[in-house]
Motif scaffolding. Structure first.
Motif, mmCIF file in Angstrom:
data_model
loop_
_atom_site.group_PDB
_atom_site.id
_atom_site.type_symbol
_atom_site.label_atom_id
_atom_site.label_comp_id
_atom_site.label_asym_id
_atom_site.label_seq_id
_atom_site.Cartn_x
_atom_site.Cartn_y
_atom_site.Cartn_z
ATOM 1 N N HIS A 66 1.850 -3.799 13.068
ATOM 2 C CA HIS A 66 2.588 -4.623 14.024
ATOM 3 C C HIS A 66 3.517 -5.513 13.208
ATOM 4 C CE1 HIS A 66 2.634 -8.066 17.155
ATOM 5 N NE2 HIS A 66 3.048 -8.629 16.039
ATOM 6 N N ALA A 67 4.834 -5.353 13.375
ATOM 7 C CA ALA A 67 5.783 -6.203 12.665
ATOM 8 C C ALA A 67 6.924 -6.562 13.609
ATOM 9 C CB ALA A 67 6.312 -5.492 11.427
ATOM 10 N N ILE A 68 7.173 -7.846 13.758
ATOM 11 C CA ILE A 68 8.170 -8.320 14.725
ATOM 12 C C ILE A 68 9.342 -9.009 14.042
ATOM 13 C CG2 ILE A 68 8.543 -10.040 16.536
ATOM 14 C CD1 ILE A 68 6.410 -8.870 18.056
ATOM 15 N N GLY A 69 9.059 -9.951 13.160
ATOM 16 C CA GLY A 69 10.135 -10.667 12.473
ATOM 17 C C GLY A 69 10.704 -9.828 11.329
ATOM 18 N N ASP A 70 11.949 -10.149 10.915
ATOM 19 C CA ASP A 70 12.585 -9.326 9.879
ATOM 20 C C ASP A 70 11.842 -9.367 8.548
ATOM 21 O OD1 ASP A 70 13.368 -11.933 9.432
ATOM 22 O OD2 ASP A 70 15.537 -11.533 9.434
ATOM 23 N N ARG A 71 11.138 -10.490 8.292
ATOM 24 C CA ARG A 71 10.365 -10.521 7.044
ATOM 25 C C ARG A 71 9.138 -9.615 7.150
ATOM 26 N NH1 ARG A 71 6.784 -15.122 4.149
ATOM 27 N NH2 ARG A 71 6.503 -13.952 2.209
ATOM 28 N N ALA A 72 8.493 -9.642 8.290
ATOM 29 C CA ALA A 72 7.309 -8.796 8.481
ATOM 30 C C ALA A 72 7.693 -7.320 8.418
ATOM 31 C CB ALA A 72 6.650 -9.116 9.812
ATOM 32 N N VAL A 73 8.856 -6.976 9.007
ATOM 33 C CA VAL A 73 9.305 -5.580 8.973
ATOM 34 C C VAL A 73 9.540 -5.156 7.526
ATOM 35 C CG1 VAL A 73 11.151 -3.989 9.645
ATOM 36 C CG2 VAL A 73 10.316 -5.694 11.286
ATOM 37 N N ARG A 74 10.196 -6.037 6.754
ATOM 38 C CA ARG A 74 10.457 -5.690 5.354
ATOM 39 C C ARG A 74 9.142 -5.535 4.583
ATOM 40 N NH1 ARG A 74 15.074 -8.708 2.239
ATOM 41 N NH2 ARG A 74 16.211 -7.399 3.723
ATOM 42 N N MET A 75 8.201 -6.459 4.832
ATOM 43 C CA MET A 75 6.901 -6.357 4.144
ATOM 44 C C MET A 75 6.188 -5.053 4.486
ATOM 45 S SD MET A 75 5.350 -10.223 4.528
ATOM 46 C CE MET A 75 3.679 -9.614 4.276
ATOM 47 N N ALA A 76 6.265 -4.685 5.778
ATOM 48 C CA ALA A 76 5.588 -3.457 6.216
ATOM 49 C C ALA A 76 6.195 -2.236 5.516
ATOM 50 C CB ALA A 76 5.695 -3.314 7.733
ATOM 51 N N LEU A 77 7.532 -2.204 5.434
ATOM 52 C CA LEU A 77 8.212 -1.092 4.754
ATOM 53 C C LEU A 77 7.896 -1.103 3.254
ATOM 54 C CD1 LEU A 77 11.626 -1.378 6.625
ATOM 55 C CD2 LEU A 77 10.128 0.635 6.686
ATOM 56 N N ASP A 78 7.947 -2.309 2.660
ATOM 57 C CA ASP A 78 7.631 -2.423 1.226
ATOM 58 C C ASP A 78 6.229 -1.890 0.940
ATOM 59 O OD1 ASP A 78 10.076 -3.592 0.738
ATOM 60 O OD2 ASP A 78 9.305 -5.643 0.546
ATOM 61 N N ALA A 79 5.280 -2.246 1.826
ATOM 62 C CA ALA A 79 3.889 -1.834 1.600
ATOM 63 C C ALA A 79 3.753 -0.311 1.682
ATOM 64 C CB ALA A 79 2.968 -2.511 2.615
ATOM 65 N N LEU A 80 4.507 0.299 2.606
ATOM 66 C CA LEU A 80 4.443 1.759 2.731
ATOM 67 C C LEU A 80 5.093 2.433 1.525
ATOM 68 C CD1 LEU A 80 5.203 1.936 6.542
ATOM 69 C CD2 LEU A 80 3.037 2.537 5.434
ATOM 70 N N GLU A 81 6.156 1.804 1.027
ATOM 71 C CA GLU A 81 6.808 2.330 -0.171
ATOM 72 C C GLU A 81 5.844 2.233 -1.362
ATOM 73 O OE1 GLU A 81 10.744 0.681 -0.576
ATOM 74 O OE2 GLU A 81 10.972 1.514 -2.591
ATOM 75 N N PHE A 82 5.148 1.104 -1.425
ATOM 76 C CA PHE A 82 4.153 0.896 -2.484
ATOM 77 C C PHE A 82 3.052 1.964 -2.396
ATOM 78 C CE2 PHE A 82 0.050 -0.872 -3.777
ATOM 79 C CZ PHE A 82 0.320 -1.340 -5.061
ATOM 80 N N ALA A 83 2.587 2.217 -1.156
ATOM 81 C CA ALA A 83 1.500 3.188 -0.963
ATOM 82 C C ALA A 83 1.926 4.579 -1.407
ATOM 83 C CB ALA A 83 1.069 3.211 0.501
ATOM 84 N N ARG A 84 3.179 4.933 -1.103
ATOM 85 C CA ARG A 84 3.699 6.248 -1.499
ATOM 86 C C ARG A 84 3.747 6.394 -3.007
ATOM 87 N NH1 ARG A 84 7.610 9.323 2.212
ATOM 88 N NH2 ARG A 84 9.005 9.874 0.544
ATOM 89 N N ARG A 85 4.196 5.295 -3.644
ATOM 90 C CA ARG A 85 4.278 5.319 -5.105
ATOM 91 C C ARG A 85 2.878 5.439 -5.702
ATOM 92 N NH1 ARG A 85 7.860 1.123 -5.280
ATOM 93 N NH2 ARG A 85 6.184 -0.298 -5.833
ATOM 94 N N HIS A 86 1.974 4.674 -5.125
ATOM 95 C CA HIS A 86 0.617 4.554 -5.648
ATOM 96 C C HIS A 86 -0.201 5.819 -5.386
ATOM 97 C CE1 HIS A 86 -3.336 2.591 -6.190
ATOM 98 N NE2 HIS A 86 -2.647 1.808 -7.003
ATOM 99 N N ASN A 87 -0.106 6.354 -4.166
ATOM 100 C CA ASN A 87 -0.968 7.481 -3.768
ATOM 101 C C ASN A 87 -0.271 8.831 -3.897
ATOM 102 O OD1 ASN A 87 -2.751 5.478 -3.000
ATOM 103 N ND2 ASN A 87 -2.163 5.540 -0.846
ATOM 104 N N GLY A 88 1.005 8.805 -4.201
ATOM 105 C CA GLY A 88 1.762 10.048 -4.195
ATOM 106 C C GLY A 88 2.173 10.367 -2.773
ATOM 107 N N PRO A 89 3.263 11.128 -2.606
ATOM 108 C CA PRO A 89 3.724 11.409 -1.248
ATOM 109 C C PRO A 89 2.741 12.319 -0.517
ATOM 110 C CG PRO A 89 5.098 12.527 -2.884
ATOM 111 C CD PRO A 89 4.093 11.737 -3.639
#
Ligand SMILES: [Zn+2]
Length: 563
Positions: free
Chosen positions: A359-382
């Protein structure tokens, strides 16, 4: 699986001559405006269903060979058929609240209080008065007071959840039972609204402060939960919905779903996102895994996702923004967890094979959510992870292309994308015009080629997909006459929205191989509408009616007017 392929093999193996005597279908729909892909291309007249699957789409003449002595035939007379709708973000457990005091459509303080008084009087057996659906803009500063409730219900605790679920309004008795006083500090990620002069709690609780009183409520029984879920799914079926993503399921709810599923009583496919405590850290993954193992999906139900609330809502100034709210406090809204904590948590959930739903509503939360998914991809592999971010009220333009780039599914609640009082009184003023341009940027995200999905966030707002579809196209209220759209750059077309509610939803559930369209061999999840949405003015979309809803060929809703 064997059954599924029987038909195509027959067709190919025996050849065209045998087709005159094709195995009869269970149901043939004909003389219709049938859109197997939900888009306006490839329209056909007839569709045949056998064993829950589509076995024919095409001209009426070709459907004749599927009609046997036991085949039901539905004459559509030009009515529309679409793949059934899928809601990728809602809260079916709120069906329990359908029996409580409700204030959803009430526009004044007097109307809300009047309704509460009558509801409390009608239920002398309730030890707690529970209600929901009061609208934030009805009250000054979205801040109703406990004294108003005390005057009506002095002797029983009152707990009333706001329509958006992020605030609660309580009376003095409830505050006393919960031990909330002048000296109670605000909990992390929560706010006790207070009287400016005396500092006494004034009756409204925000975000985690709601738990201070909510934790004292008597727990729901399994029976109440099951009944509530059935009520919600029945409503969904009426609106043509046959798949829902439960956006925040508790262990008790997982149990209720499992019981309904094994009794064959679920009337929609359910993808349950297990509630994750944003402050709990990755240690909780073991218990998520254990719950998934304890309540395995059998037929229609899959506890396969995990949900994290990254922030709150803009109207209550609890959404996390990149720049401060324009209210002279300098606050920009705290996310529920730090970016580093979110990265770790999302990566751990992803590594455990869950679909991450944020759940992300504000622009900072949206960016954090995307950053975290990018981090997960890097960390766990695609991997084919299909993460969902829901709500997306304010997206910084720099983040718009990241949904497609990171293969993140944006789940918009398009019904919110017009200038109602939430926007004009509580949102635009605290954001200013420059940022407000990027409110609900559905068109911009769609143009990047992201896999759009859509949902209602019911019971926060209407569950009817047609309301939301119309608003996305007009950027005006569902009942508004034709006129200029709010933020015209973000308008999308009907085809985009119908795809989001059908194929987009199937993709979000990882089910696009067998669901989400009406191609031959796929599950017959379909709806009949009383008019062809592609042939009417857009301002009439919300008045169209779902006449029939089929879940894998099984009738789960039929309007009385259907012949
Ligand atoms: Zn929600």
């Amino acid at each position: 699986m064997r059954k599924r392929w029987r038909f195509p093999i027959l067709l190919v193996g025996i050849g065209a001559a045998a087709c005159r005597h094709a195995e009869p279908a269970d149901l043939v729909l004909r003389h219709g405006a049938i859109y197997p892909l939900a888009t306006d291309s490839g329209r056909v007249e007839s569709l045949a269903i056998r064993d829950g699957r589509v076995v024919y789409t095409g001209e009426d003449a070709g459907a004749r060979r599927f009609i046997g002595s036991r085949t039901a035939v539905l004459e559509l007379r030009g009515q529309m058929v679409l793949p059934a709708f899928r809601d990728t973000h809602m809260h079916p457990s709120e069906g329990v609240g359908l029996g409580e005091c409700r204030f959803d459509d009430l526009k004044t303080k007097e109307a809300v209080l009047d309704s509460l008084g009558r509801c409390a009087a009608a239920h002398p057996e309730w030890t707690w008065i529970r209600g929901r659906g009061w609208q934030l803009p009805v009250f000054p500063e979205a801040n109703p007071r406990r004294e108003w409730l005390d005057a009506l219900v002095p002797d029983r605790p009152v707990f009333l959840t706001a329509a958006d679920g992020h605030s609660a309004w309580v009376n003095s008795r409830a505050l006393r039972l919960a031990g909330v006083t002048r000296s109670t500090p605000d909990p992390p990620n929560g706010r006790i609204e207070r009287d400016a002069r005396t500092h006494e709690p004034s009756g409204t609780l925000r975000e985690r402060a709601v738990d201070l009183v909510a934790s004292r409520l008597p727990p729901r029984t399994q029976e109440e939960l099951r009944a509530g879920l059935l009520r919600a799914l029945e409503l969904a079926n009426r609106y043509g919905i046959i798949a829902v993503h439960d956006a925040s399921a508790s262990p008790e709810l997982l149990e209720a779903y499992a019981a309904l599923d094994s009794a064959g009583r679920l009337t929609a496919r359910v993808i349950a996102a297990i509630h994750v405590d944003p402050r709990g850290g990755p240690e909780q993954i073991d218990s998520l895994r254990a719950w998934r193992g304890r309540f395995p999906g059998r037929h229609l139900y899959a506890p396969s996702a995990a949900k994290i609330f990254v922030d709150g809502v803009i109207e209550a100034k609890t959404a996390a923004l990149l720049a401060p709210y324009r209210d002279n406090t300098g606050r920009s809204g705290e996310p529920n967890l730090t970016p580093a904590a979110l990265d770790t948590l999302v990566a751990a959930i992803d590594a455990a094979g869950f679909q991450v739903h944020q759940h992300a509503i504000g622009d900072r939360a949206v960016r954090m959510a995307l950053d975290a998914l990018e981090f997960a991809r890097r960390h766990n592999g695609p991997r084919d992870a299909r993460p969902i971010i829901a709500h997306l009220e304010l997206i910084d333009p720099a983040d718009v292309p990241r949904f497609a780039a990171l293969e993140v599914i944006p789940s918009f609640q398009a019904l919110w994308a017009y200038a109602d009082e939430y926007i004009t009184r509580l949102t635009e003023p605290v954001l200013g015009p420059e940022r407000s341009r990027w409110l609900y940027p559905i068109g911009s995200v769609a143009k990047t080629g992201a896999h759009l999905a859509a949902g209602s966030d019911w019971s926060v707002s209407s569950m009817n997909p047609l309301d939301a579809i119309q608003v996305a196209i007009t950027r005006r209220g569902p009942d508004a006459p034709p006129g200029p759209p709010w933020i015209p750059e973000e308008v999308v077309d009907l085809r985009t929205m119908l795809t989001a509610y059908t194929a987009g939803g199937a993709y979000a559930a990882g089910a696009e191989a067998t669901q989400g369209s009406l191609e031959i061999g796929k599950d017959a999840d379909l709806i009949v509408l009383d008019r062809d949405l592609y042939a009417i003015p857009v301002t009439q979309i919300h008045s169209a009616k779902v006449l029939l809803t089929l879940l894998a060929g099984r009738e789960v809703w039929r309007d009385r007017s259907l012949h």
